[in-house]
Design an enzyme around this catalytic site. Structure first.
Site, PDB file in Angstrom:
ATOM      1  N   GLU A  13       0.850  -1.199   0.000  1.00  0.00           N
ATOM      2  CA  GLU A  13       0.000   0.000   0.000  1.00  0.00           C
ATOM      3  C   GLU A  13       0.881   1.243   0.000  1.00  0.00           C
ATOM      4  O   GLU A  13       1.551   1.532   0.987  1.00  0.00           O
ATOM      5  CB  GLU A  13      -0.914  -0.010   1.240  1.00  0.00           C
TER       6      GLU A  13
ATOM      7  N   LYS B 196     -10.970  -2.096   6.705  1.00  0.00           N
ATOM      8  CA  LYS B 196      -9.785  -1.761   7.488  1.00  0.00           C
ATOM      9  C   LYS B 196     -10.277  -1.225   8.831  1.00  0.00           C
ATOM     10  O   LYS B 196     -11.196  -0.390   8.854  1.00  0.00           O
ATOM     11  CB  LYS B 196      -9.004  -0.686   6.733  1.00  0.00           C
TER      12      LYS B 196
ATOM     13  N   ARG C  16       0.590  10.360   0.528  1.00  0.00           N
ATOM     14  CA  ARG C  16       0.965  11.379   1.515  1.00  0.00           C
ATOM     15  C   ARG C  16       2.162  12.194   1.061  1.00  0.00           C
ATOM     16  O   ARG C  16       2.643  13.056   1.810  1.00  0.00           O
ATOM     17  CB  ARG C  16       1.285  10.716   2.858  1.00  0.00           C
TER      18      ARG C  16
ATOM     19  N   THR D 156      -4.457   5.961   1.872  1.00  0.00           N
ATOM     20  CA  THR D 156      -4.814   7.331   2.263  1.00  0.00           C
ATOM     21  C   THR D 156      -5.650   8.015   1.186  1.00  0.00           C
ATOM     22  O   THR D 156      -5.505   9.200   0.919  1.00  0.00           O
ATOM     23  CB  THR D 156      -3.560   8.161   2.611  1.00  0.00           C
TER      24      THR D 156
HETATM   25  C1  3PG Z   1      -0.687   4.863   8.982  1.00  0.00           C
HETATM   26  O1  3PG Z   1      -1.604   5.601   9.218  1.00  0.00           O
HETATM   27  O2  3PG Z   1       0.429   5.267   8.639  1.00  0.00           O
HETATM   28  C2  3PG Z   1      -0.942   3.402   9.039  1.00  0.00           C
HETATM   29  O3  3PG Z   1      -2.091   3.152   9.758  1.00  0.00           O
HETATM   30  C3  3PG Z   1       0.213   2.663   9.608  1.00  0.00           C
HETATM   31  O4  3PG Z   1       0.257   2.854  10.961  1.00  0.00           O
HETATM   32  P1  3PG Z   1       1.533   2.418  11.783  1.00  0.00           P
HETATM   33  O5  3PG Z   1       2.624   3.398  11.434  1.00  0.00           O
HETATM   34  O6  3PG Z   1       1.097   2.526  13.227  1.00  0.00           O
HETATM   35  O7  3PG Z   1       1.878   0.998  11.381  1.00  0.00           O
END
Ligand code: 3PG
Length: 214
Positions: free
Chosen positions: A48, A136, A52, A76
């Site tokens: 994934e 999710k 961002r 995202t």
């Molecule tokens: C995120 O928002 O970056 C993902 O949910 C991953 O979360 P994590 O960094 O706690 O694994």
């Protein structure tokens, strides 16, 4: 099969490929292909790439074109425009932190299967009504983690989850042991320092350990 049933089948297959879906933040496009190759070499094929950074869509394009064994997804996703841009770039699935009516309408109209984020039973029920069976849980640990997923299993037996947010290698197996968990998501496979230093061997090792979690 309806279009949503087909997409749910596709998501089920993608989530079944490995115990962990790496959640990746790519700052530099040139890192995308060697990173994806390292993940695949370690046994992790679903990736994934989060929207961002300005590099994200180019990273998806590069992985899609150059790493045929990877199943690259987009993360995202907040709106219809992003969903379509990622599909055109080569994403095979999409992940959103939450849902909005417009995003769900766009997902219905798109060929891309969506793994939507939920944090409440009401959101999960709404997605059930729209034909979703794979969700999710986000952010998994802050909203209740293992205890919440155990509590949801009985009233929501149709649903399977990819909990993401706050899960670590040491806690992943507690989630993976739950019958309503398909896999977990996490960013620990692609730490920023390893990406910056081009430590692809290190990323392959983290992927190998993650692939062996179940
Ligand atoms: C995120 O928002 O970056 C993902 O949910 C991953 O979360 P994590 O960094 O706690 O694994």
């Amino acid at each position: 099969m309806t279009s949503q049933e087909t997409k749910q089948q596709q998501i089920a297959e993608i989530l079944a490929l490995a115990p962990v879906v790496p959640v990746v933040i790519v700052d530099t496009v040139a890192h995308a292909v060697p990173m994806a190759r390292a993940l695949v070499a370690g046994g992790i094929r679903s990736i994934e790439v989060t929207l961002r950074t300005p590099a994200a869509l180019d990273a998806i394009r590069a992985i899609s074109a150059e790493v045929p064994d990877a199943i690259v997804g987009v993360g995202t996703v907040l709106d219809a425009t992003q969903l379509e841009a990622a599909r055109v770039a080569g994403a095979k699935f999409a992940v959103s932190p939450g849902v909005s009516p417009k995003l769900l309408d766009a997902a219905d109209a798109s060929g891309l299967p969506l793994l939507p984020g939920v944090a409440t039973v009401g959101e999960a029920m709404h997605l059930l009504e729209r034909g979703y069976r794979h969700l999710k849980l986000f952010p998994a640990v802050p909203v209740g983690g293992v205890a919440l997923l155990k509590a949801w299993a009985s009233p929501l037996p149709q649903l399977r989850f990819c909990p993401t947010g706050g899960i670590k290698p040491e806690t992943a197996h507690d989630f993976l042991a739950l019958p309503n968990v398909a896999c977990v998501g996490g960013s620990w496979l692609t730490p920023k320092d390893k990406l910056t230093n081009g430590d692809w061997v290190g990323i392959e090792q983290l992927a190998r350990a993650a692939a062996a979690l179940r």
